[in-house]
Design an enzyme around this catalytic site. Structure first.
Site, short mmCIF file in Angstrom:
data_model
loop_
_atom_site.label_atom_id
_atom_site.label_comp_id
_atom_site.label_asym_id
_atom_site.label_seq_id
_atom_site.Cartn_x
_atom_site.Cartn_y
_atom_site.Cartn_z
N ASP A 72 0.77 -1.03 0.04
CA ASP A 72 0.07 0.00 0.01
C ASP A 72 0.91 1.23 -0.05
OD1 ASP A 72 -2.23 1.88 0.95
OD2 ASP A 72 -3.23 -0.03 0.98
N ALA A 115 -5.60 -14.47 -6.70
CA ALA A 115 -6.00 -13.59 -6.10
C ALA A 115 -7.37 -13.92 -5.42
CB ALA A 115 -5.86 -12.20 -6.67
N SER A 129 -11.63 -1.64 0.21
CA SER A 129 -10.25 -1.62 0.48
C SER A 129 -10.07 -1.70 2.05
CB SER A 129 -9.53 -0.14 0.17
OG SER A 129 -10.44 0.92 0.89
N ASN A 178 -5.88 -2.59 25.18
CA ASN A 178 -4.79 -1.91 25.79
C ASN A 178 -5.28 -0.70 26.14
OD1 ASN A 178 -5.16 -0.95 23.16
ND2 ASN A 178 -2.85 -0.88 22.65
N ASP A 216 -0.68 2.61 18.70
CA ASP A 216 -1.49 1.39 18.80
C ASP A 216 -0.75 0.30 17.93
OD1 ASP A 216 -3.46 0.23 20.46
OD2 ASP A 216 -4.94 0.66 18.87
N ALA A 218 -7.78 -8.03 -8.34
CA ALA A 218 -8.84 -8.72 -7.63
C ALA A 218 -9.18 -10.13 -8.52
CB ALA A 218 -9.96 -8.17 -7.30
N HIS A 243 -3.24 5.82 3.70
CA HIS A 243 -4.20 4.78 3.36
C HIS A 243 -3.63 3.25 4.04
CE1 HIS A 243 -6.35 1.71 0.77
NE2 HIS A 243 -7.26 2.55 0.89
N ASP A 281 10.22 0.21 0.94
CA ASP A 281 9.83 1.17 0.53
C ASP A 281 10.27 1.14 -1.01
OD1 ASP A 281 9.19 3.93 -0.25
OD2 ASP A 281 9.59 4.84 1.53
N THR A 303 10.61 0.79 4.99
CA THR A 303 9.36 1.61 5.08
C THR A 303 9.21 2.58 6.46
OG1 THR A 303 8.01 0.13 3.81
CG2 THR A 303 6.72 1.58 4.91
#
Length: 362
Positions: A20, A162, A208, A67, A29, A157, A53, A39, A46
């Site tokens: 992504d 996939a 998504s 938590n 979190d 897709a 996104h 990356d 990355t």
């Protein structure tokens, strides 16, 4: 999910790659939830998510639960491999293909791809080849079906290997915006709790966010039964799903899928041991298909008052029982066939339990 989390909260050994826009590693979190990614926009590992996104997707999968902070992801203890293939909302398919291949080669068991081409676009050869490569290596690739409200194929897709995920409403019907059609076999709620790239709780909608929800559930399934193949994962998800009109399949049922995953084990003599994990309240039954002459099972559980481990066939029972064990084991000579392995423990509170089973020829 409350029922599902009584079975397992996930395993740190299960890695889900998010192909992504990257993931913000400073999100509180997601602390402890990330493994080194790549990356393909700026180079190196990355470290950023300029669009947000990818962080949304990662938080849906693995934001830490229970938590008192943020939102709970589906697989609290699983880990995410951030693969940055875009700096904005436009995805270069050949770059995404590189990301998928890198994730496969660096240990991801599941890959989620939350972008799609519009109907009328053709499959990108490099991306289709990367998806096929992942499938060949036994890595599950879950993709967004799209938000077209139509039945036309979207890519990646619809690429072989996939598995497209459509979006549903709270009434278990396809969301009005969701892509549909007989070529789609899985669906998940089309609005999810997530975190923005600044760590703020949000509720985005679209396929998504449906795909990473299924990725999180599949990760929970692998947490209780790491031996499952990608084909077995999809088969269980499809067979335990609640039918939804408009696709040839249904909305995934996390609790039913995890129970089915934990109960599925096929042992071959000389094969690798099967490791099963779950949170245990009292009893646990595992169905075994045994191809060998001897079965060995070892149970590990901490702080139990007592536990018993038994292997049952229609005409025999092999039993072992110890007082206050941290581990217990059972060995039995058997013929090829179907068996049931039963675990029973007296526990004050649910505890993580691991069960290792192996078949031997002699």
């Amino acid at each position: 999910m409350a029922q599902a989390w009584n079975l397992t909260r996930g395993s740190k050994h299960v890695v889900v790659a998010v192909v992504d826009t990257g993931v913000n590693p400073k999100i509180r979190d997601l602390k402890g939830a990330l493994v080194p990614g790549r990356d393909f926009v700026s180079g190196g590992y990355t470290k950023v998510d300029t669009e947000g996104h990818g962080t949304l997707v990662a938080s849906i999968i693995a934001a830490r639960g229970d938590n008192a902070w943020g939102v709970p992801g589906y697989c609290w203890r699983c880990r995410v491999m951030p693969i940055r293939v875009a700096g904005g909302t436009s995805f270069n398919m050949s770059v995404a293909a590189q990301g998928i291949r890198w994730a496969v080669d660096h240990g991801a068991r599941i890959i989620t791809v939350s972008f799609s081409e519009t109907p009328g676009s053709s499959s990108d050869p490099s991306l289709a080849a990367a998806v096929a490569y992942a499938a060949q290596k036994g890595v599950l690739v879950l993709t967004s079906a799209g938000n077209t409200a139509g039945t036309g194929y979207t890519y990646p897709a619809a690429d072989p290997g996939a598995y497209a995920v459509a979006g549903t409403s709270r009434y278990d019907k396809l969301s009005a915006w969701s892509t549909r059609g007989s070529w789609i076999h899985l669906a998940a709620p089309g609005c999810q709790l997530a975190l923005s790239s600044q760590g703020v709780g949000v509720e985005p909608c679209g396929s998504s966010v449906s795909a990473p929800a299924v990725a999180g559930i599949a990760a929970l399934m692998l947490s209780v039964n790491p031996s499952l193949s990608s084909t077995q994962l999809v088969s269980i998800l499809e067979h335990t799903a609640k039918p939804v009109a408009g696709i040839d399949g249904g909305r995934v049922d996390a609790y039913a899928a995890i129970r089915a995953a934990a109960a599925k084990a096929d042992l071959s003599a000389g094969g690798k041991p099967i490791l099963l994990r779950r949170f245990l309240r009292g009893g646990w039954n595992v169905g075994l298909g045994v191809h060998g002459e001897r079965v060995a099972a070892t149970l590990h559980v901490a702080h139990a008052r007592s536990c018993s481990l038994s292997l049952e066939a229609p005409d025999a029972v092999w039993l072992t029982s110890r007082r206050r064990p941290t581990s217990d084991s059972l060995v039995a000579r058997v013929s090829t066939g179907k068996y049931r392995l039963n675990v029973s423990c007296r526990l004050r509170h649910p505890r993580p339990v691991s069960l290792t089973v192996r078949a031997f020829a002699h």
